[in-house]
Every structure is written in C-alpha cells, then in structure tokens.
Design an enzyme around this catalytic site. Structure first.
Site, PDB file in Angstrom:
ATOM      1  N   TYR A  52      -1.930 -11.790 -10.347  1.00 32.25           N
ATOM      2  CA  TYR A  52      -3.347 -11.415  -9.690  1.00 32.25           C
ATOM      3  C   TYR A  52      -4.151 -12.557 -10.300  1.00 32.25           C
ATOM      4  O   TYR A  52      -4.716 -12.710 -11.382  1.00 32.25           O
ATOM      5  CB  TYR A  52      -3.716  -9.958 -10.290  1.00 32.25           C
ATOM      6  N   SER A 214      -1.834   0.480  -3.133  1.00 28.38           N
ATOM      7  CA  SER A 214      -2.504   0.524  -1.963  1.00 28.38           C
ATOM      8  C   SER A 214      -2.744   2.136  -1.154  1.00 28.38           C
ATOM      9  O   SER A 214      -2.136   2.301  -0.052  1.00 28.38           O
ATOM     10  CB  SER A 214      -1.838  -0.449  -0.818  1.00 28.38           C
ATOM     11  N   PRO A 215      -3.087   3.010  -1.912  1.00 25.35           N
ATOM     12  CA  PRO A 215      -3.314   4.288  -1.326  1.00 25.35           C
ATOM     13  C   PRO A 215      -3.993   4.562  -0.089  1.00 25.35           C
ATOM     14  O   PRO A 215      -4.167   5.719   0.122  1.00 25.35           O
ATOM     15  CB  PRO A 215      -3.564   4.924  -2.615  1.00 25.35           C
ATOM     16  N   GLY A 219       0.868   0.692   6.875  1.00 26.61           N
ATOM     17  CA  GLY A 219       1.704  -0.260   7.413  1.00 26.61           C
ATOM     18  C   GLY A 219       1.861  -1.148   6.040  1.00 26.61           C
ATOM     19  O   GLY A 219       1.435  -0.857   4.924  1.00 26.61           O
ATOM     20  N   PHE A 220       2.151  -2.593   6.302  1.00 25.79           N
ATOM     21  CA  PHE A 220       2.383  -3.453   5.048  1.00 25.79           C
ATOM     22  C   PHE A 220       1.116  -4.634   5.187  1.00 25.79           C
ATOM     23  O   PHE A 220       1.069  -5.298   5.717  1.00 25.79           O
ATOM     24  CB  PHE A 220       3.506  -4.318   5.181  1.00 25.79           C
ATOM     25  N   GLU A 222      -1.575  -4.061   6.653  1.00 22.13           N
ATOM     26  CA  GLU A 222      -2.037  -3.946   7.892  1.00 22.13           C
ATOM     27  C   GLU A 222      -3.680  -3.511   8.023  1.00 22.13           C
ATOM     28  O   GLU A 222      -4.479  -3.980   9.062  1.00 22.13           O
ATOM     29  CB  GLU A 222      -1.232  -3.015   8.846  1.00 22.13           C
TER      30      GLU A 222
END
Length: 304
Positions: A52, A214-215, A219-220, A222
C-alpha cells in the site's frame, strides 16, 4: 460499535479501517485525525499491506499514531505480492517483508499477518517455517490469508501449527459470489457455479473470520455501485432503508454485510472523517431477513 471475536481470540470492532489510501492525506496530522475519528467511533482494527503506497502507508501510519497505546489497536498487515513481478510466499520473502513492515510501522509486532493473494509456487513447509520464526520472535501474534479458497487454506493449514484465523475477500451486496453459489445449489445456472470452494461455509466451520474488502465495489475494481446508474433498483432500496434507519446509504450497504451470521468484518477504505463516522452507524442496525434478501435481489440477483 459492536465487537466480534476473531476466531474466539481477538476482541475486534466489526468495522475496520483500511489504510491503503492514507498517503493521499496531507501529512501525519491528517492521518492522526482520521485514526482518532475511527477510534472515537469504536474502531480498534487497522488493516495494512506492505504494497500500500509502496510501503508509505505503513510509514505514515507509524508516524501518525505515536502516543496511542499499542494495546488499544489491532494492527494487521499483508505480504506476498511483488508488484508487476510475481507472488512470493518464500520463507525469505515473508521474513524480510515483516521486518520491513515493522520498521515502517515503528512497532515491535503486528497482531496479524495475512498472505496476500495465492502463490501457486508456494511451498507450505517454507511458509510454516517462516510463521514459526515470526511467532517465536514475537513479531506476529496471529496469521491468516487473503483471497484464498477453502482447499488452498486447507493445504496451508496442514503444515502450519498456527491456526489461520482470517481470510480477506472482496465482498459486497453487488459482489457476492460466495453467497450466490450457496443459494443456487443444484441449479444449472452461472450463479450456482462454485468458484471459491464453498469458502463461506468453510470459514464458518473452521471459525475463520471473513474480512470484506471493497464493500462498495461491484465486479473486480469495476466501480462503486452506490449512485451508479447500473444499479437503479439497488440504489432505490438503499435510499429507502437509509431514510427508515436515519443513516446514509453507505451505512446500509455495510449493515447488509454485518447482518450475515458468519460474523463478517467490514473494512472501510475511506479517508474522510465524516464518512467514517456516518458509516460506523451501520453497527447499530440489524436489517430484517426480508430487507437483507430484498437488497440482494435489488442488486440483480434471483432466488431459485
């Protein structure tokens, strides 16, 4: 803020703060204000990874939290991705990565280390040796994985003496294959395809805490589903429930995750103090069964 027991071992806030984007803030003062806001809301869990900000996220966090008693925080980091090159679960890389993370974080230990994405060239005996060394030296208290299926976890667990207590997975109302496959058993459709080895059920059986990253994405990577014209019915229902419970639509999206009896921990990646405070109100809400399923179907899902 409600707490959850991670593998019956750690008392952790059911909402955690992900620190991937804190390098976008203006120095350590703003990062400290964000951390203080999170802790004021009851968050005691902070998620990092060595990649990160190319390591800068850990460094600025370590500088910003000076003066906060270490025992008041649960700090997690991840290793195993060498960006643009390979995944690396070698003993040498794991040990080196942890030492570098500890130096950047200005800490003697991290509470949890996760292996970041599967390495198909993993030699589990090497991982087990690395874990033993890190535990013996007091550098890592607990261990887990990220983005692994049930058999990958089972393979690793076979060699490791330490219990794997966490699996961090992408999960939201608009990205929930681990739910879809369980609801579409014995149905010949795409939703019924088991892509993750029944990882939801596996983790519940093995007392492994699932962390939702990523709540708010579908998609991935997207995009965000909140406010997206691709999800009109979902946004309509999020807004209606937000009005009913006197919270924001983002808080409802998190409440949907927290409602699941698996005890999933939601990781927020926001760097906005007000947004963190607003979303944390999700911990006070328990959606009804009907509301949970209504949101699921509003996201375009169908019950068989």
């Amino acid at each position: 803020m409600k707490n959850i027991k991670i593998a019956n071992r750690l008392e952790a806030s059911e909402i955690a703060l992900g620190c991937m984007r804190i390098t976008g803030l203006k120095g350590t003062d703003e990062v400290r204000e964000l951390v203080d806001t999170a802790m004021d809301q009851g968050i005691n869990f902070f998620d990092h990874a060595d990649i990160y900000g190319n390591g800068e996220s850990e460094h600025i966090f370590g500088e910003a939290i000076k003066g906060i008693p270490r025992e008041k925080m649960i700090v997690q980091t991840k290793c195993g991705i060498r960006p643009g090159l390979c995944y690396d679960f070698s003993k040498e890389h794991i040990l080196e990565s942890v030492d570098k993370s500890l130096k950047r974080l200005n800490m003697d230990y991290v509470d949890i280390l996760l292996l970041h994405r599967p390495d198909t060239l993993m030699e589990p005996e090497e991982v087990a040796e690395a874990f033993d060394i890190l535990e013996k030296e007091g550098k890592v208290r607990y261990f887990g994985v990220s983005n692994q299926n049930s058999m990958q976890m089972e393979l690793l667990q076979h060699y490791c003496s330490q219990k794997l207590i966490i699996n961090q997975l992408q999960f939201s109302v608009a990205h929930c294959d681990i739910i879809d496959s369980g609801l579409n058993v014995n149905v010949h459709n795409d939703a019924g395809c088991v892509r993750d080895g029944s990882i939801l059920e596996y983790c519940r059986l093995k007392e492994v805490t699932i962390q939702a990253w990523s709540p708010f994405l579908y998609g991935f990577f997207e995009g965000v589903f909140i406010g997206s014209e691709k999800f009109p019915e979902l946004n309509k229902m999020l807004d209606e429930l937000a009005e009913k419970y006197h919270v924001t639509n983002s808080a409802i999206a998190i409440a949907w995750i927290l409602r699941h009896p698996a005890g999933i921990q939601a990781i927020l990646g926001s760097t906005k103090k007000q947004r963190i405070a607003e979303i944390c109100k999700a911990s006070e809400i328990k959606l009804t069964r009907e509301e949970w399923y209504a949101l699921y179907m509003a996201a375009g899902k169908k019950l068989p």
